[in-house]
Design an enzyme around this catalytic site. Sequence first.
Site, PDB file in Angstrom:
ATOM      1  N   VAL A  53      64.091  59.502  19.648  1.00 51.99           N
ATOM      2  CA  VAL A  53      63.565  58.272  19.075  1.00 51.99           C
ATOM      3  C   VAL A  53      62.304  58.656  18.314  1.00 51.99           C
ATOM      4  CG1 VAL A  53      62.311  56.153  19.694  1.00 51.99           C
ATOM      5  CG2 VAL A  53      64.562  56.585  20.656  1.00 51.99           C
ATOM      6  N   CYS A  54      62.061  57.970  17.199  1.00 53.02           N
ATOM      7  CA  CYS A  54      60.827  58.141  16.432  1.00 53.02           C
ATOM      8  C   CYS A  54      60.704  59.591  15.952  1.00 53.02           C
ATOM      9  CB  CYS A  54      59.646  57.668  17.286  1.00 53.02           C
ATOM     10  SG  CYS A  54      58.130  57.291  16.365  1.00 53.02           S
ATOM     11  N   THR A  55      59.510  60.153  15.964  1.00 52.17           N
ATOM     12  CA  THR A  55      59.346  61.520  15.456  1.00 52.17           C
ATOM     13  C   THR A  55      59.917  62.575  16.404  1.00 52.17           C
ATOM     14  OG1 THR A  55      57.139  61.818  16.394  1.00 52.17           O
ATOM     15  CG2 THR A  55      57.258  60.851  14.202  1.00 52.17           C
TER      16      THR A  55
END
Lengths: 240, 240
Positions: free
Chosen positions: B115-117
């Site tokens: 998830v995300c970076t």
Amino acid sequence: VPIAPAQDLFFTDPSTQHVAMLVYPGMTLLDLVGPHTCFAALGMTLHLVWKTLDPIVTDSGVTITPTTSFADCPQELEILFVGGSSKTTSAMVQDAQTMQFLRSRAQTAKLVTSVCTGSIILGGAGLLQGYRATSHWTVRDQLRIVGAIPVDARYVQDRNRITGAGVTSGIDFGLRIVEKLSGRTIAESTQLAIEYAPDPPFNAGSPDTAPWVATGIVLAAWLPQVEEGKKVLEQARANF
Amino acid sequence: VPIAPAQDLFFTDPSTQHVAMLVYPGMTLLDLVGPHTCFAALGMTLHLVWKTLDPIVTDSGVTITPTTSFADCPQELEILFVGGSSKTTSAMVQDAQTMQFLRSRAQTAKLVTSVCTGSIILGGAGLLQGYRATSHWTVRDQLRIVGAIPVDARYVQDRNRITGAGVTSGIDFGLRIVEKLSGRTIAESTQLAIEYAPDPPFNAGSPDTAPWVATGIVLAAWLPQVEEGKKVLEQARANF
């Protein structure tokens, strides 16, 4: 990295403003982390408060460490926050030290707030008498027992009491509080920073829209503690 | 309280199935807690993995405790998960021990996810070469540097790689993985248990819809590390 200071930038260093968020064994971590992530954008000093600084195991098994004991928590708070639990809400209502702490800080906090069954804990402390409030859908009606007026809404403000519905409502709640403290642009920036453009896979987030079998599964899993909770609130009411 | 077992109920005790979720200093806690809350409904054994079991301070200041060291993490995983960070994504890409751990477990994990970076970290380990993937909107295009194909979507699956967009996408991501492992009814029950009927206060969760000033505020806050991140990925690419 705070992306914006709280509203009093030109008058007050935001780090001198205090937010106290109750943490306790068995708490639901997501209830806390949604609002905490939003509040962190404002640069205020965030306290995770508990009796001691010993690590706490949350209901999904993640261990977190309190930052501030009840005794060391400032009296003057911008926000007092209580999250909920799928396991230990009633235990908190029955815990005299926690009830005393919440009553003490609620006297002077600018905002007294909760997400999920945190409103049951506030209600058990007598802090929602005569206030409109919401909670997790499974226990929302129990707010009546402690003199609150249950409202079927995701976010409810009545004077300085602000309550959110179950678990994930804490993100909506957190962004609305950021708006209240720092204005719409900063709240929108915070929403963009956490890329909150929700896309739930199903329309099952409320008993009004979920298939009955899903509602049955959740109620069956939680029925014993929901029933136990009623008794605990009735006992708490007797102490008001 | 797990509300449902993973799909292999009739063949396997779900607690014998392992999920490893990377935790690291400076990580964004909400990236982890959304999926962790969803996965916890399935009764699998969830590991928070890091080099040691020493407590870790996340980017908003909450301290959490890893449960399992890299050395003790099972090799056979149902899910390998990496969340992102607003501070230390590049530090993780530059950390040889973390890169080695991720490459090792990704070889045999059924699902390799982020998830995300977190997708930047997976990409930095060479694990997204030739795969379609998403990330936080500020860095999504950087996935090209490490051979991935950036996709503007909240949730992307390509073979056994599943990536989510920024921070709060982890809830949508978590529910979709629950559906994948245990079917729609259990995913709907999980969505109802966490009352995920989102009601964002603004339509600002994506740069496509946010006011330009909000986009500017977020980009201005994060520009130095976004630029630094490009260089770090180029160096990582040289090691593939």
